[in-house]
Write an enzyme that holds these catalytic residues in place. Structure first.
Site, short mmCIF file in Angstrom:
data_model
loop_
_atom_site.label_atom_id
_atom_site.label_comp_id
_atom_site.label_asym_id
_atom_site.label_seq_id
_atom_site.Cartn_x
_atom_site.Cartn_y
_atom_site.Cartn_z
N THR A 125 7.52 -10.21 -7.65
CA THR A 125 7.45 -9.93 -6.22
C THR A 125 7.25 -11.20 -5.39
OG1 THR A 125 5.96 -8.94 -4.57
CG2 THR A 125 5.00 -9.38 -6.70
N ASP A 126 7.66 -11.15 -4.14
CA ASP A 126 7.42 -12.29 -3.22
C ASP A 126 5.92 -12.48 -2.96
OD1 ASP A 126 7.02 -10.00 -1.63
OD2 ASP A 126 8.34 -10.66 -0.01
N GLU A 127 5.11 -11.44 -3.25
CA GLU A 127 3.69 -11.53 -2.91
C GLU A 127 2.96 -12.59 -3.73
OE1 GLU A 127 1.76 -7.80 -2.13
OE2 GLU A 127 3.67 -6.81 -1.73
N PHE B 261 9.65 4.05 -8.82
CA PHE B 261 10.61 3.95 -7.71
C PHE B 261 11.80 3.05 -8.06
CE2 PHE B 261 11.03 1.17 -3.70
CZ PHE B 261 12.15 1.84 -3.24
N TYR C 45 -3.51 -7.31 -6.75
CA TYR C 45 -2.14 -6.97 -7.20
C TYR C 45 -1.30 -8.23 -7.38
CZ TYR C 45 2.82 -5.84 -6.67
OH TYR C 45 4.19 -5.79 -6.84
N LYS D 202 0.34 -10.06 -10.73
CA LYS D 202 1.78 -10.32 -10.90
C LYS D 202 2.03 -11.81 -11.14
CE LYS D 202 4.81 -7.81 -10.66
NZ LYS D 202 5.46 -6.94 -11.68
N LEU E 245 4.44 2.04 2.82
CA LEU E 245 4.55 2.23 4.27
C LEU E 245 5.67 3.19 4.70
CD1 LEU E 245 3.47 1.36 7.09
CD2 LEU E 245 5.31 -0.34 7.11
P1 NAD Z 1 6.00 2.12 -9.05
O1 NAD Z 1 4.53 2.07 -8.89
O2 NAD Z 1 6.80 3.06 -8.21
O3 NAD Z 1 6.38 2.45 -10.57
C1 NAD Z 1 5.72 1.86 -11.65
C2 NAD Z 1 6.16 2.57 -12.93
O4 NAD Z 1 5.54 1.90 -14.03
C3 NAD Z 1 5.75 4.04 -13.00
O5 NAD Z 1 6.79 4.81 -13.53
C4 NAD Z 1 4.56 4.03 -13.95
O6 NAD Z 1 4.38 5.25 -14.65
C5 NAD Z 1 4.95 2.89 -14.87
N1 NAD Z 1 3.78 2.27 -15.54
C6 NAD Z 1 2.62 1.87 -14.97
N2 NAD Z 1 1.79 1.38 -15.89
C7 NAD Z 1 2.44 1.44 -17.08
C8 NAD Z 1 2.13 1.06 -18.41
N3 NAD Z 1 0.93 0.52 -18.71
N4 NAD Z 1 3.04 1.27 -19.37
C9 NAD Z 1 4.24 1.82 -19.09
N5 NAD Z 1 4.59 2.22 -17.86
C10 NAD Z 1 3.72 2.02 -16.85
O7 NAD Z 1 6.50 0.62 -8.85
P2 NAD Z 1 7.86 0.07 -8.18
O8 NAD Z 1 7.68 0.00 -6.71
O9 NAD Z 1 9.02 0.81 -8.74
O10 NAD Z 1 7.84 -1.42 -8.73
C11 NAD Z 1 8.47 -1.74 -9.97
C12 NAD Z 1 8.32 -3.21 -10.24
O11 NAD Z 1 8.89 -3.98 -9.18
C13 NAD Z 1 6.86 -3.67 -10.33
O12 NAD Z 1 6.75 -4.63 -11.36
C14 NAD Z 1 6.57 -4.29 -8.97
O13 NAD Z 1 5.58 -5.29 -9.08
C15 NAD Z 1 7.93 -4.89 -8.66
N6 NAD Z 1 8.23 -5.04 -7.22
C16 NAD Z 1 8.07 -3.98 -6.38
C17 NAD Z 1 8.40 -4.13 -5.03
C18 NAD Z 1 8.27 -2.97 -4.06
O14 NAD Z 1 8.48 -3.17 -2.86
N7 NAD Z 1 7.97 -1.76 -4.51
C19 NAD Z 1 8.88 -5.36 -4.56
C20 NAD Z 1 9.03 -6.43 -5.47
C21 NAD Z 1 8.73 -6.24 -6.81
P1 TYD Z 2 2.96 -1.58 1.60
O1 TYD Z 2 4.08 -0.59 1.69
O2 TYD Z 2 1.67 -1.13 1.00
O3 TYD Z 2 3.54 -2.87 0.86
P2 TYD Z 2 2.87 -4.34 0.64
O4 TYD Z 2 1.43 -4.26 0.94
O5 TYD Z 2 3.16 -4.57 -0.80
O6 TYD Z 2 3.63 -5.25 1.55
O7 TYD Z 2 2.63 -2.10 3.06
C1 TYD Z 2 3.62 -2.72 3.87
C2 TYD Z 2 2.95 -3.20 5.13
O8 TYD Z 2 2.51 -2.06 5.88
C3 TYD Z 2 1.70 -4.02 4.87
O9 TYD Z 2 1.64 -5.07 5.86
C4 TYD Z 2 0.55 -3.05 5.06
C5 TYD Z 2 1.09 -2.10 6.10
N1 TYD Z 2 0.61 -0.70 6.03
C6 TYD Z 2 0.07 -0.09 7.15
O10 TYD Z 2 -0.03 -0.69 8.25
N2 TYD Z 2 -0.34 1.21 7.04
C7 TYD Z 2 -0.27 1.91 5.87
O11 TYD Z 2 -0.70 3.10 5.82
C8 TYD Z 2 0.28 1.25 4.72
C9 TYD Z 2 0.39 1.97 3.39
C10 TYD Z 2 0.72 -0.05 4.84
#
Ligand code: NAD
Ligand code: TYD
Length: 341
Positions: free
Chosen positions: A128-130, A11, A153, A157, A193
């Site tokens: 991530t903030d998590e 993503f 998770y 991280k 979500l």
């Molecule tokens: P995602 O799950 O959508 O994408 C992860 C990508 O990494 C995929 O393309 C997957 O194929 C690839 N991947 C997984 N394992 C791999 C490996 N061993 N080698 C090579 N490629 C691999 O994740 P995202 O939501 O795009 O998140 C990207 C980064 O941003 C992550 O590090 C995540 O922790 C961080 N992040 C995400 C969020 C969020 O809200 N989604 C917020 C803060 C930080």
């Molecule tokens: P999510 O998108 O999984 O992100 P994160 O857990 O990394 O914050 O979830 C966002 C919030 O939504 C989290 O508080 C969990 C909640 N949630 C639901 O209530 N229902 C759902 O089906 C999902 C996937 C998440």
């Protein structure tokens, strides 16, 4: 400038690659991605159409691979590595933590070590903030908030962030860590979500809300996160941590109601389900350092970002269908065979 982006078919990585190639004509990108369930080459179909073999290159591989990664880094004179690759979904980490330790911890270690040996002059680790754990009703996370991860998770991280820190302090490697709040926008996998609620709402299916639905997240439009990573890459100080937030705290119920309202669906679809174990109550990011040092702040409001995101999902029903059915994998295989021929 030559960049190695890992996880670029996911993503945020795919949004980042699209943004960087459009915003700057002086760089090339190699995308190293394992193509897990979350990796979709179709996310970059337009980039491949325009730039493949010229400004964009794809390597299908694992960041844990102890032959491929050092070889790649030794072979090309990368100016920077940007590590987006990760297992990213909390619920999956609760079901099975092991892949999270493998990719997020061991994979990051492998990349750091290979980049160190190759002398790569910049390494941006996307986090991530998590990692900060959970907040009560008030306060915000700063970069100095102690790490207190609560899920497998976030623990994985946090571990990778500490390895990045150690590589800066021990080896003087120019590592920067960015920590961002919850992203939303185009190409997000519908296990998270916002796309999940859109998908369920569009099918008139019950929408699972965990617990009382009052958990709070600080939502940021993905392009703002990408601009933050770009700013950290060009203007960040080695060894520094930068927080990015969306200035948009919302309860999960607020988010679900917004989507139902914008898609014209009934709130009767809301279904309260058993809470996620260890569910963090509230996240909120202070990003004053990023504003002061990088000149960064989020530019897209929650209302505008949600409208853009839902319009994108509306216009890309085929993408959602294929992601749901798994058909995107076959599609890309066939597409690549045609191109190779
Ligand atoms: P995602 O799950 O959508 O994408 C992860 C990508 O990494 C995929 O393309 C997957 O194929 C690839 N991947 C997984 N394992 C791999 C490996 N061993 N080698 C090579 N490629 C691999 O994740 P995202 O939501 O795009 O998140 C990207 C980064 O941003 C992550 O590090 C995540 O922790 C961080 N992040 C995400 C969020 C969020 O809200 N989604 C917020 C803060 C930080
Ligand atoms: P999510 O998108 O999984 O992100 P994160 O857990 O990394 O914050 O979830 C966002 C919030 O939504 C989290 O508080 C969990 C909640 N949630 C639901 O209530 N229902 C759902 O089906 C999902 C996937 C998440």
């Amino acid at each position: 400038m030559h960049l190695l982006v890992t996880g670029g078919c996911g993503f945020i990585g795919s949004n980042f690659i699209q943004h960087m190639l459009a915003a700057r004509d002086d760089l090339t990108i190699v995308n190293l991605d394992k193509l897990t369930y979350a990796g979709n080459r179709r996310n970059l179909a337009e980039v491949e159409e325009r730039h493949l073999g010229r400004r964009y290159h794809f390597v299908h591989g694992d960041i844990c691979d102890q032959e491929l990664v050092p070889d790649l880094l030794a072979r090309f004179p990368f100016d920077a590595v940007l590590n987006f690759a990760a297992e990213s979904h909390v619920d999956r980490s609760i079901n099975d933590p092991f892949p999270f330790i493998t990719t997020n911890v061991v994979g990051t270690q492998n990349l750091l070590e290979a980049a160190r040996r190759a002398g790569v002059p910049r390494f941006v680790h996307i986090s991530t903030d998590e990692v900060y754990g959970t907040l009560g009703p008030t306060g915000q996370f700063t970069e100095d908030t102690p790490l207190a991860p609560n899920s497998p998770y976030s623990a994985s991280k946090a571990s990778s962030d500490l390895l990045a820190r150690a590589y800066f302090h021990t080896y003087g490697m120019p590592v920067i860590v960015t920590r961002c709040s919850n992203n939303y926008g185009p190409f997000q996998f519908p296990e998270k979500l916002i796309p999940l609620v859109y998908l369920k709402a569009s099918r008139g299916e019950p929408i699972p809300v965990y617990g009382d639905g009052l958990n709070v997240r600080d939502w940021i439009y993905v392009l703002d996160h990408c601009r933050g990573v770009e700013a950290a890459l060009f203007r960040g100080t080695p060894g520094a941590i930068y927080n990015f937030g969306g200035d948009a705290e919302r309860t999960n119920l607020d988010v679900v109601r917004t989507i139902l309202h914008l898609t014209g669906k009934s709130e009767d679809l809301i279904t309260f389900v058993t809470d996620r174990p260890g569910h963090d109550r509230r996240y909120a990011m202070a990003f004053a350092r990023s504003t002061a040092d990088l000149g960064w702040r989020p530019e897209v409001t929650f209302e505008d970002g949600m409208a853009r995101t839902l319009a994108w999902y509306e216009a890309n029903g085929a993408w959602l269908d294929e992601v749901q059915s798994g058909a995107y994998r076959q599609f890309m295989d066939a597409w690549y065979k045609t191109r190779q021929a």
